[in-house]
Write a protein that holds these residues in place. Structure first.
Motif, PDB file in Angstrom:
ATOM      1  N   SER A 157      11.460 -44.807 -31.906  1.00 41.74           N
ATOM      2  CA  SER A 157      12.411 -45.449 -31.000  1.00 41.74           C
ATOM      3  C   SER A 157      13.829 -45.326 -31.552  1.00 41.74           C
ATOM      4  O   SER A 157      14.026 -45.016 -32.733  1.00 41.74           O
ATOM      5  CB  SER A 157      12.057 -46.935 -30.855  1.00 41.74           C
ATOM      6  OG  SER A 157      12.282 -47.618 -32.086  1.00 41.74           O
ATOM      7  N   ASP A 158      14.804 -45.592 -30.708  1.00 44.28           N
ATOM      8  CA  ASP A 158      16.198 -45.533 -31.154  1.00 44.28           C
ATOM      9  C   ASP A 158      16.464 -46.528 -32.280  1.00 44.28           C
ATOM     10  O   ASP A 158      17.197 -46.230 -33.223  1.00 44.28           O
ATOM     11  CB  ASP A 158      17.139 -45.814 -29.976  1.00 44.28           C
ATOM     12  CG  ASP A 158      17.159 -44.676 -28.965  1.00 44.28           C
ATOM     13  OD1 ASP A 158      16.738 -43.550 -29.325  1.00 44.28           O
ATOM     14  OD2 ASP A 158      17.596 -44.912 -27.815  1.00 44.28           O
ATOM     15  N   ASN A 159      15.867 -47.714 -32.177  1.00 41.99           N
ATOM     16  CA  ASN A 159      16.057 -48.723 -33.222  1.00 41.99           C
ATOM     17  C   ASN A 159      15.476 -48.264 -34.551  1.00 41.99           C
ATOM     18  O   ASN A 159      16.073 -48.461 -35.614  1.00 41.99           O
ATOM     19  CB  ASN A 159      15.414 -50.056 -32.807  1.00 41.99           C
ATOM     20  CG  ASN A 159      16.230 -50.785 -31.761  1.00 41.99           C
ATOM     21  OD1 ASN A 159      17.437 -50.548 -31.619  1.00 41.99           O
ATOM     22  ND2 ASN A 159      15.602 -51.683 -31.026  1.00 41.99           N
ATOM     23  N   ALA A 160      14.284 -47.657 -34.494  1.00 49.65           N
ATOM     24  CA  ALA A 160      13.656 -47.170 -35.725  1.00 49.65           C
ATOM     25  C   ALA A 160      14.473 -46.047 -36.350  1.00 49.65           C
ATOM     26  O   ALA A 160      14.607 -45.963 -37.576  1.00 49.65           O
ATOM     27  CB  ALA A 160      12.235 -46.694 -35.431  1.00 49.65           C
ATOM     28  N   GLU A 179      11.143 -53.891 -47.568  1.00 49.09           N
ATOM     29  CA  GLU A 179      12.425 -54.413 -48.039  1.00 49.09           C
ATOM     30  C   GLU A 179      13.593 -53.891 -47.210  1.00 49.09           C
ATOM     31  O   GLU A 179      14.539 -54.642 -46.926  1.00 49.09           O
ATOM     32  CB  GLU A 179      12.634 -54.024 -49.507  1.00 49.09           C
ATOM     33  CG  GLU A 179      11.730 -54.760 -50.482  1.00 49.09           C
ATOM     34  CD  GLU A 179      11.888 -54.245 -51.913  1.00 49.09           C
ATOM     35  OE1 GLU A 179      11.236 -54.819 -52.807  1.00 49.09           O
ATOM     36  OE2 GLU A 179      12.673 -53.294 -52.132  1.00 49.09           O
ATOM     37  N   ARG A 180      13.538 -52.629 -46.804  1.00 52.53           N
ATOM     38  CA  ARG A 180      14.677 -52.010 -46.114  1.00 52.53           C
ATOM     39  C   ARG A 180      14.435 -51.799 -44.622  1.00 52.53           C
ATOM     40  O   ARG A 180      15.261 -51.207 -43.931  1.00 52.53           O
ATOM     41  CB  ARG A 180      15.002 -50.664 -46.762  1.00 52.53           C
ATOM     42  CG  ARG A 180      15.293 -50.736 -48.250  1.00 52.53           C
ATOM     43  CD  ARG A 180      15.920 -49.438 -48.714  1.00 52.53           C
ATOM     44  NE  ARG A 180      15.979 -49.298 -50.151  1.00 52.53           N
ATOM     45  CZ  ARG A 180      16.525 -48.266 -50.781  1.00 52.53           C
ATOM     46  NH1 ARG A 180      17.059 -47.270 -50.077  1.00 52.53           N
ATOM     47  NH2 ARG A 180      16.530 -48.196 -52.096  1.00 52.53           N
ATOM     48  N   ASN A 181      13.298 -52.250 -44.127  1.00 50.27           N
ATOM     49  CA  ASN A 181      12.953 -52.083 -42.705  1.00 50.27           C
ATOM     50  C   ASN A 181      12.932 -50.610 -42.299  1.00 50.27           C
ATOM     51  O   ASN A 181      13.458 -50.206 -41.261  1.00 50.27           O
ATOM     52  CB  ASN A 181      13.935 -52.861 -41.811  1.00 50.27           C
ATOM     53  CG  ASN A 181      13.414 -53.020 -40.388  1.00 50.27           C
ATOM     54  OD1 ASN A 181      12.196 -53.031 -40.158  1.00 50.27           O
ATOM     55  ND2 ASN A 181      14.319 -53.119 -39.432  1.00 50.27           N
ATOM     56  N   HIS A 190      18.079 -35.955 -36.419  1.00 49.14           N
ATOM     57  CA  HIS A 190      18.035 -37.089 -35.491  1.00 49.14           C
ATOM     58  C   HIS A 190      19.060 -38.165 -35.850  1.00 49.14           C
ATOM     59  O   HIS A 190      19.096 -39.227 -35.207  1.00 49.14           O
ATOM     60  CB  HIS A 190      16.627 -37.708 -35.476  1.00 49.14           C
ATOM     61  CG  HIS A 190      15.631 -36.916 -34.697  1.00 49.14           C
ATOM     62  ND1 HIS A 190      14.955 -35.835 -35.225  1.00 49.14           N
ATOM     63  CD2 HIS A 190      15.191 -37.050 -33.415  1.00 49.14           C
ATOM     64  CE1 HIS A 190      14.135 -35.339 -34.311  1.00 49.14           C
ATOM     65  NE2 HIS A 190      14.262 -36.043 -33.203  1.00 49.14           N
ATOM     66  N   GLY A 191      19.857 -37.931 -36.886  1.00 53.32           N
ATOM     67  CA  GLY A 191      20.867 -38.904 -37.289  1.00 53.32           C
ATOM     68  C   GLY A 191      20.290 -40.137 -37.943  1.00 53.32           C
ATOM     69  O   GLY A 191      20.909 -41.209 -37.911  1.00 53.32           O
ATOM     70  N   ALA A 192      19.117 -40.019 -38.567  1.00 54.78           N
ATOM     71  CA  ALA A 192      18.446 -41.168 -39.181  1.00 54.78           C
ATOM     72  C   ALA A 192      18.524 -41.085 -40.697  1.00 54.78           C
ATOM     73  O   ALA A 192      18.343 -40.009 -41.277  1.00 54.78           O
ATOM     74  CB  ALA A 192      16.977 -41.203 -38.746  1.00 54.78           C
ATOM     75  N   THR A 236      17.537 -47.586 -38.263  1.00 50.73           N
ATOM     76  CA  THR A 236      17.278 -48.203 -39.571  1.00 50.73           C
ATOM     77  C   THR A 236      16.813 -47.175 -40.599  1.00 50.73           C
ATOM     78  O   THR A 236      17.068 -47.333 -41.789  1.00 50.73           O
ATOM     79  CB  THR A 236      16.236 -49.324 -39.454  1.00 50.73           C
ATOM     80  OG1 THR A 236      15.049 -48.806 -38.844  1.00 50.73           O
ATOM     81  CG2 THR A 236      16.763 -50.469 -38.617  1.00 50.73           C
ATOM     82  N   GLY A 237      16.124 -46.136 -40.146  1.00 51.82           N
ATOM     83  CA  GLY A 237      15.778 -45.052 -41.047  1.00 51.82           C
ATOM     84  C   GLY A 237      14.299 -44.912 -41.338  1.00 51.82           C
ATOM     85  O   GLY A 237      13.469 -45.721 -40.921  1.00 51.82           O
ATOM     86  N   VAL A 238      13.970 -43.842 -42.084  1.00 48.37           N
ATOM     87  CA  VAL A 238      12.578 -43.522 -42.393  1.00 48.37           C
ATOM     88  C   VAL A 238      12.392 -43.401 -43.889  1.00 48.37           C
ATOM     89  O   VAL A 238      13.352 -43.214 -44.645  1.00 48.37           O
ATOM     90  CB  VAL A 238      12.136 -42.213 -41.708  1.00 48.37           C
ATOM     91  CG1 VAL A 238      12.264 -42.321 -40.200  1.00 48.37           C
ATOM     92  CG2 VAL A 238      12.943 -41.018 -42.228  1.00 48.37           C
ATOM     93  N   ILE A 239      11.141 -43.514 -44.316  1.00 51.36           N
ATOM     94  CA  ILE A 239      10.786 -43.333 -45.718  1.00 51.36           C
ATOM     95  C   ILE A 239       9.521 -42.494 -45.781  1.00 51.36           C
ATOM     96  O   ILE A 239       8.657 -42.578 -44.906  1.00 51.36           O
ATOM     97  CB  ILE A 239      10.592 -44.698 -46.422  1.00 51.36           C
ATOM     98  CG1 ILE A 239      10.375 -44.505 -47.940  1.00 51.36           C
ATOM     99  CG2 ILE A 239       9.448 -45.492 -45.804  1.00 51.36           C
ATOM    100  CD1 ILE A 239      10.439 -45.804 -48.716  1.00 51.36           C
TER     101      ILE A 239
END
Length: 323
Positions: A62-65, A136-138, A89-91, A68-71
């Motif tokens: 989603s745009d919100n995800a 911790e970082r969502n 994707h600019g994440a 906030t970013g990925v790990i």
């Protein structure tokens, strides 16, 4: 997991991932005693098939995800695939990598804009680190193999193999796949079962790290005694995935276990005869096709060259096998 998920991933990936070629050489055919077809995923973006799973996973967020970013955790190829997909994707991306990963993989992951966190394979648990930082970082955790979107993305390799081999008139053959946790192997197996049922996926693994081969033999998930210490770092995992193993158990043939020397020799032959650069773990499938002819029946075998991210010193060592 089902074929519809793989087809949906193929739609999202189209125009972003490369459609990699099937390569052949009469010299390799002579060594193997049958026709050898090599699916050159080492020519994929970031140098491995992992870009497919990275893009399939990130593009489904989603745009919100994405904001906030990925790990992700990876020895390097999944790291680079996710890092590039996230950047496109600019994440933001955080990647957890073993400290003993090839330097080129660590450097490339950082160059793609990801924050790299190093850990010790023997004393630290990457799953624990990933889950803790994710909370911790969502951040959204993108697993390297045991996740539906990852498997779906890797399965697009199987769709291409099915289409290309049908066009070449090859309807029955084993498809050797360099195998770690089984994301690529299970994804290819699902795709072949749907589109080319005469083609059968089989895992290729390094000696001492043959958890999938042993698991297929015993009928239950087996773990590796060691977690490091092989040149084939790209396909070293503790055990098969809980999602991937049932798929492989249902659809795959038996595994083939390779020595490091066989993988190095396959790397050298891939360079000499196909003019492609393959890393040790990415050469395991070709090594099986070339050096274990008794494992196969029929006049053709297909090998997936899964990655080409190799340090210069290791590649030079491989070329010495031609002397």
């Amino acid at each position: 997991m089902n074929i519809d998920m793989i087809r949906a991933a193929a739609t999202r990936i189209k125009g972003h991932a490369r459609r990699t070629p099937i390569l052949t050489s009469p010299f390799l055919d002579e060594i193997a005693g049958r026709r050898v077809f090599v699916k050159a995923e080492c020519l994929q973006h970031t140098g491995s098939f992992k870009f497919r799973g990275g893009w399939a996973s990130v593009s489904a967020l989603s745009d919100n995800a994405l904001k906030t970013g990925v790990i992700a955790f990876s020895s390097g190829n999944h790291a680079q695939g996710v890092a590039l997909a996230a950047r496109e994707h600019g994440a933001p991306a955080v990647i957890i990598m073993p400290a003993d990963a090839p330097a080129v993989k660590i450097e490339n992951t950082r160059a793609l804009g990801a924050e790299v966190i190093l850990y010790d394979r023997e004393t630290e648990d990457r799953d624990e680190i990933g889950e803790r930082l994710s909370a911790e970082r969502n951040l959204t955790l993108i697993k390297p193999f045991d996740a539906e979107m990852t498997i779906a993305g890797q399965g697009t390799v199987g769709l291409e193999i099915a289409e290309d081999m049908t066009a070449l008139g090859v309807t029955e053959a084993d498809v050797m796949v360099c195998c770690g946790g089984g994301g690529l192997t299970s994804g290819i197996a699902l795709a072949l079962a749907a589109d080319a049922p005469g083609l059968r996926a089989r895992p290729a693994e390094p000696e001492g790290f043959d958890d999938v081969t042993r698991s297929l033999q015993s009928g239950q998930i087996e773990r590796n005694a060691r977690l490091s210490g092989s040149l084939c770092d790209a396909i070293i995992t503790p055990q098969p995935g809980y999602l991937t193993f049932p798929i492989m158990q249902r659809l795959c043939g038996p595994g083939v276990v390779l020595t490091e020397d066989e993988c190095l020799h396959a790397m050298a032959l891939a360079f000499e005869r196909l003019r492609i650069v393959v890393e040790p773990g990415g050469a395991a499938a070709l090594a099986a096709a070339l050096f274990h002819p008794d494992e196969f029946s029929g006049d053709a075998v297909i090998a997936v060259a899964t990655g080409g991210n190799v340090d210069a010193a290791v590649f030079a060592k491989a070329l010495e096998t031609l002397a």
